[in-house]
Design a protein around this motif. Sequence first.
Motif, mmCIF file in Angstrom:
data_model
loop_
_atom_site.group_PDB
_atom_site.id
_atom_site.type_symbol
_atom_site.label_atom_id
_atom_site.label_comp_id
_atom_site.label_asym_id
_atom_site.label_seq_id
_atom_site.Cartn_x
_atom_site.Cartn_y
_atom_site.Cartn_z
ATOM 1 N N GLY A 58 0.828 -1.199 0.000
ATOM 2 C CA GLY A 58 0.000 0.000 0.000
ATOM 3 C C GLY A 58 0.859 1.243 0.000
ATOM 4 N N SER A 59 0.227 2.396 0.008
ATOM 5 C CA SER A 59 0.907 3.678 0.010
ATOM 6 C C SER A 59 0.907 4.236 1.428
ATOM 7 C CB SER A 59 0.209 4.642 -0.954
ATOM 8 O OG SER A 59 0.882 5.879 -0.998
ATOM 9 N N TYR A 60 2.106 4.511 1.946
ATOM 10 C CA TYR A 60 2.249 4.984 3.318
ATOM 11 C C TYR A 60 3.104 6.245 3.348
ATOM 12 C CZ TYR A 60 0.552 0.302 4.386
ATOM 13 O OH TYR A 60 -0.195 -0.849 4.445
ATOM 14 N N LEU A 61 3.046 6.961 4.484
ATOM 15 C CA LEU A 61 3.803 8.194 4.650
ATOM 16 C C LEU A 61 5.202 7.896 5.191
ATOM 17 C CD1 LEU A 61 1.104 10.568 6.194
ATOM 18 C CD2 LEU A 61 1.939 10.513 3.834
ATOM 19 N N ALA A 62 6.193 8.556 4.591
ATOM 20 C CA ALA A 62 7.571 8.454 5.052
ATOM 21 C C ALA A 62 8.108 9.857 5.305
ATOM 22 C CB ALA A 62 8.432 7.722 4.023
ATOM 23 N N VAL A 63 9.189 9.922 6.090
ATOM 24 C CA VAL A 63 9.779 11.202 6.470
ATOM 25 C C VAL A 63 10.706 11.666 5.351
ATOM 26 C CG1 VAL A 63 11.134 12.414 8.216
ATOM 27 C CG2 VAL A 63 9.623 10.540 8.886
ATOM 28 N N ALA A 64 10.498 12.892 4.861
ATOM 29 C CA ALA A 64 11.278 13.413 3.743
ATOM 30 C C ALA A 64 12.581 14.067 4.196
ATOM 31 C CB ALA A 64 10.450 14.410 2.943
ATOM 32 N N PRO A 93 -1.141 5.508 6.645
ATOM 33 C CA PRO A 93 -1.468 5.499 5.213
ATOM 34 C C PRO A 93 -1.347 6.899 4.613
ATOM 35 C CG PRO A 93 -3.103 4.263 6.478
ATOM 36 C CD PRO A 93 -2.242 4.983 7.477
ATOM 37 N N ALA A 94 -0.981 6.945 3.341
ATOM 38 C CA ALA A 94 -0.797 8.233 2.671
ATOM 39 C C ALA A 94 -2.099 9.028 2.608
ATOM 40 C CB ALA A 94 -0.237 8.018 1.269
ATOM 41 N N THR A 95 -3.223 8.331 2.651
ATOM 42 C CA THR A 95 -4.516 9.019 2.587
ATOM 43 C C THR A 95 -4.814 9.828 3.853
ATOM 44 O OG1 THR A 95 -5.586 6.990 3.385
ATOM 45 C CG2 THR A 95 -5.500 7.334 0.995
ATOM 46 N N ARG A 96 -4.045 9.615 4.921
ATOM 47 C CA ARG A 96 -4.280 10.311 6.189
ATOM 48 C C ARG A 96 -3.287 11.457 6.401
ATOM 49 N NH1 ARG A 96 -5.067 6.635 11.319
ATOM 50 N NH2 ARG A 96 -5.582 8.730 12.064
ATOM 51 N N ILE A 97 -2.712 11.970 5.336
ATOM 52 C CA ILE A 97 -1.699 13.021 5.476
ATOM 53 C C ILE A 97 -2.275 14.266 6.144
ATOM 54 C CG2 ILE A 97 -2.153 13.871 3.132
ATOM 55 C CD1 ILE A 97 0.845 14.608 3.019
ATOM 56 N N HIS A 98 -3.541 14.567 5.884
ATOM 57 C CA HIS A 98 -4.139 15.758 6.496
ATOM 58 C C HIS A 98 -4.410 15.556 7.990
ATOM 59 C CE1 HIS A 98 -4.551 17.743 2.648
ATOM 60 N NE2 HIS A 98 -5.124 16.671 2.144
#
Length: 219
Positions: A58-64, A93-98
Amino acid sequence: MSVATRHDPSGPVDAPVAPPRIVRQRRMRPGLLGLAVLLIALGGLGAAFAVTSVRATGSYLAVARAVPVGTVLGADDLFAVQVAGGSGLSPVPATRIHDVIGKRAAVALTPGTLLVLDQLTDQPLIGPGQQQLSLGLKTSEVPARQLHPGDKLLLVSRPARDSEGSSAPSTRFEATVIDTASPEDGELVLYLALAERDVPAVVVLAAESRIAVVLTTAA
Protein backbone atom coordinates in the motif's frame (compact mmCIF):
# COMPACT_ATOMS: atom_id res chain seq x y z
CA MET A 1 18.57 -69.45 -32.03
CA SER A 2 15.38 -70.16 -33.95
CA VAL A 3 15.32 -70.65 -37.71
CA ALA A 4 12.57 -69.50 -40.04
CA THR A 5 11.86 -71.36 -43.28
CA ARG A 6 10.39 -69.56 -46.26
CA HIS A 7 8.69 -71.62 -48.99
CA ASP A 8 9.79 -70.22 -52.29
CA PRO A 9 10.11 -71.77 -55.74
CA SER A 10 13.71 -70.79 -55.74
CA GLY A 11 14.33 -72.90 -52.67
CA PRO A 12 14.34 -72.60 -48.90
CA VAL A 13 16.29 -69.77 -47.27
CA ASP A 14 17.26 -69.97 -43.62
CA ALA A 15 17.60 -66.63 -41.66
CA PRO A 16 18.00 -65.89 -37.94
CA VAL A 17 15.06 -64.25 -36.11
CA ALA A 18 15.79 -61.89 -33.20
CA PRO A 19 13.92 -62.66 -29.96
CA PRO A 20 11.38 -60.02 -28.80
CA ARG A 21 12.67 -57.32 -26.43
CA ILE A 22 11.18 -57.19 -22.98
CA VAL A 23 10.66 -53.60 -21.76
CA ARG A 24 11.10 -53.35 -18.03
CA GLN A 25 8.87 -50.89 -16.18
CA ARG A 26 10.73 -48.38 -14.05
CA ARG A 27 9.77 -48.29 -10.44
CA MET A 28 9.27 -44.93 -8.71
CA ARG A 29 11.19 -44.80 -5.48
CA PRO A 30 9.01 -43.76 -2.50
CA GLY A 31 11.61 -41.15 -1.43
CA LEU A 32 11.62 -39.42 -4.80
CA LEU A 33 7.84 -39.44 -4.91
CA GLY A 34 7.63 -37.80 -1.50
CA LEU A 35 10.23 -35.18 -2.53
CA ALA A 36 8.21 -34.32 -5.62
CA VAL A 37 5.05 -33.88 -3.57
CA LEU A 38 6.93 -31.68 -1.10
CA LEU A 39 8.34 -29.45 -3.87
CA ILE A 40 4.90 -29.02 -5.38
CA ALA A 41 3.47 -28.08 -1.99
CA LEU A 42 6.27 -25.58 -1.34
CA GLY A 43 5.74 -24.05 -4.74
CA GLY A 44 2.08 -23.57 -3.95
CA LEU A 45 2.88 -21.95 -0.61
CA GLY A 46 5.41 -19.64 -2.24
CA ALA A 47 2.86 -18.54 -4.81
CA ALA A 48 0.28 -17.93 -2.10
CA PHE A 49 2.79 -15.87 -0.08
CA ALA A 50 3.67 -13.79 -3.13
CA VAL A 51 0.02 -13.08 -3.81
CA THR A 52 -0.55 -12.13 -0.17
CA SER A 53 2.45 -9.77 -0.20
CA VAL A 54 1.23 -8.06 -3.32
CA ARG A 55 -2.19 -7.60 -1.82
CA ALA A 56 -0.67 -6.14 1.37
CA THR A 57 1.32 -3.50 -0.53
CA GLY A 58 0.00 0.00 0.00
CA SER A 59 0.91 3.68 0.01
CA TYR A 60 2.25 4.98 3.32
CA LEU A 61 3.80 8.19 4.65
CA ALA A 62 7.57 8.45 5.05
CA VAL A 63 9.78 11.20 6.47
CA ALA A 64 11.28 13.41 3.74
CA ARG A 65 13.80 15.32 5.89
CA ALA A 66 15.08 15.50 9.43
CA VAL A 67 12.38 16.71 11.82
CA PRO A 68 13.57 17.74 15.32
CA VAL A 69 11.60 16.98 18.45
CA GLY A 70 8.61 19.27 18.90
CA THR A 71 8.55 20.53 15.31
CA VAL A 72 5.12 20.96 13.75
CA LEU A 73 4.84 18.70 10.70
CA GLY A 74 4.19 20.25 7.30
CA ALA A 75 3.47 18.77 3.89
CA ASP A 76 7.12 19.23 2.85
CA ASP A 77 8.27 16.96 5.70
CA LEU A 78 6.48 13.90 4.27
CA PHE A 79 6.17 11.90 1.07
CA ALA A 80 4.29 8.78 -0.02
CA VAL A 81 5.99 5.42 -0.66
CA GLN A 82 4.74 2.04 -1.84
CA VAL A 83 5.68 -0.68 0.64
CA ALA A 84 4.37 -4.03 1.79
CA GLY A 85 2.89 -3.90 5.25
CA GLY A 86 4.88 -6.10 7.59
CA SER A 87 3.99 -7.82 10.82
CA GLY A 88 4.16 -5.47 13.80
CA LEU A 89 4.32 -2.31 11.68
CA SER A 90 1.62 0.37 11.79
CA PRO A 91 2.70 3.05 9.31
CA VAL A 92 0.36 5.92 8.55
CA PRO A 93 -1.47 5.50 5.21
CA ALA A 94 -0.80 8.23 2.67
CA THR A 95 -4.52 9.02 2.59
CA ARG A 96 -4.28 10.31 6.19
CA ILE A 97 -1.70 13.02 5.48
CA HIS A 98 -4.14 15.76 6.50
CA ASP A 99 -4.58 14.04 9.87
CA VAL A 100 -0.88 14.33 10.75
CA ILE A 101 -0.03 17.74 9.30
CA GLY A 102 -0.01 20.21 12.19
CA LYS A 103 0.95 17.62 14.81
CA ARG A 104 4.27 17.84 16.65
CA ALA A 105 7.07 15.32 16.47
CA ALA A 106 7.27 13.60 19.86
CA VAL A 107 10.66 12.14 18.84
CA ALA A 108 13.28 13.12 16.29
CA LEU A 109 12.16 11.86 12.85
CA THR A 110 14.80 10.42 10.53
CA PRO A 111 14.59 10.90 6.74
CA GLY A 112 13.53 7.79 4.80
CA THR A 113 11.73 6.12 7.71
CA LEU A 114 8.03 5.29 7.79
CA LEU A 115 5.86 7.56 9.90
CA VAL A 116 4.03 6.03 12.88
CA LEU A 117 1.29 7.76 14.86
CA ASP A 118 3.11 7.04 18.13
CA GLN A 119 5.83 9.42 16.95
CA LEU A 120 3.42 12.38 16.93
CA THR A 121 1.65 14.40 19.60
CA ASP A 122 -0.85 17.23 19.90
CA GLN A 123 0.62 18.44 23.17
CA PRO A 124 3.44 20.97 23.63
CA LEU A 125 6.69 19.77 25.10
CA ILE A 126 5.88 20.67 28.69
CA GLY A 127 6.75 18.08 31.29
CA PRO A 128 5.35 17.59 34.78
CA GLY A 129 6.06 20.51 37.08
CA GLN A 130 6.86 22.86 34.18
CA GLN A 131 5.27 25.99 32.78
CA GLN A 132 5.58 27.79 29.48
CA LEU A 133 6.67 31.37 28.89
CA SER A 134 7.88 33.44 25.95
CA LEU A 135 11.20 35.22 25.72
CA GLY A 136 12.12 37.80 23.06
CA LEU A 137 15.72 37.92 21.90
CA LYS A 138 17.60 40.29 19.62
CA THR A 139 19.63 38.81 16.79
CA SER A 140 22.86 39.31 18.72
CA GLU A 141 21.43 37.48 21.75
CA VAL A 142 20.52 34.26 19.93
CA PRO A 143 23.05 31.52 20.82
CA ALA A 144 22.77 29.74 17.46
CA ARG A 145 21.71 30.53 13.90
CA GLN A 146 18.64 28.38 14.41
CA LEU A 147 16.97 27.04 17.52
CA HIS A 148 14.66 24.05 17.30
CA PRO A 149 12.03 22.54 19.57
CA GLY A 150 13.73 20.23 22.03
CA ASP A 151 16.94 22.29 22.30
CA LYS A 152 18.21 22.60 25.87
CA LEU A 153 19.05 26.12 27.03
CA LEU A 154 20.65 27.70 30.05
CA LEU A 155 19.26 31.09 31.06
CA VAL A 156 21.90 33.10 32.92
CA SER A 157 21.06 36.29 34.81
CA ARG A 158 23.06 39.43 34.04
CA PRO A 159 24.07 42.01 36.66
CA ALA A 160 21.73 44.95 37.15
CA ARG A 161 22.67 48.10 35.26
CA ASP A 162 22.74 50.25 38.41
CA SER A 163 25.02 47.89 40.27
CA GLU A 164 28.53 49.26 40.64
CA GLY A 165 31.20 46.76 41.40
CA SER A 166 28.66 44.28 42.61
CA SER A 167 29.92 40.71 42.67
CA ALA A 168 26.58 39.04 43.18
CA PRO A 169 26.61 35.57 41.68
CA SER A 170 24.56 35.02 38.57
CA THR A 171 21.52 32.79 38.63
CA ARG A 172 21.04 29.96 36.15
CA PHE A 173 17.82 28.36 34.95
CA GLU A 174 17.42 25.34 32.71
CA ALA A 175 14.86 25.59 29.90
CA THR A 176 13.69 23.65 26.84
CA VAL A 177 12.65 25.20 23.55
CA ILE A 178 9.03 24.37 22.69
CA ASP A 179 8.68 26.54 19.62
CA THR A 180 10.07 29.65 17.93
CA ALA A 181 8.63 32.57 15.98
CA SER A 182 10.18 35.39 13.98
CA PRO A 183 8.03 38.55 14.00
CA GLU A 184 8.58 41.31 11.47
CA ASP A 185 10.46 43.46 13.99
CA GLY A 186 13.48 41.17 13.63
CA GLU A 187 13.37 39.66 17.12
CA LEU A 188 13.28 35.96 17.79
CA VAL A 189 10.57 34.83 20.17
CA LEU A 190 11.31 31.68 22.13
CA TYR A 191 8.54 29.65 23.73
CA LEU A 192 10.22 27.88 26.63
CA ALA A 193 9.33 25.24 29.17
CA LEU A 194 10.98 25.55 32.56
CA ALA A 195 10.36 24.61 36.17
CA GLU A 196 7.44 26.35 37.87
CA ARG A 197 9.66 27.63 40.68
CA ASP A 198 11.89 29.43 38.16
CA VAL A 199 9.13 31.21 36.24
CA PRO A 200 8.73 34.29 38.51
CA ALA A 201 12.45 35.06 38.59
CA VAL A 202 12.84 34.59 34.82
CA VAL A 203 9.87 36.87 34.15
CA VAL A 204 11.46 39.65 36.24
CA LEU A 205 14.86 39.22 34.62
CA ALA A 206 13.30 39.21 31.14
CA ALA A 207 11.44 42.45 31.88
CA GLU A 208 14.76 44.05 32.87
CA SER A 209 16.57 42.58 29.82
CA ARG A 210 18.98 40.78 32.13
CA ILE A 211 18.96 37.28 30.62
CA ALA A 212 21.71 35.70 28.54
CA VAL A 213 20.80 32.51 26.65
CA VAL A 214 23.24 29.64 26.25
CA LEU A 215 22.63 26.56 24.06
CA THR A 216 23.73 23.45 25.97
CA THR A 217 22.27 20.57 23.98
CA ALA A 218 20.85 20.60 20.45
CA ALA A 219 17.84 18.38 19.78
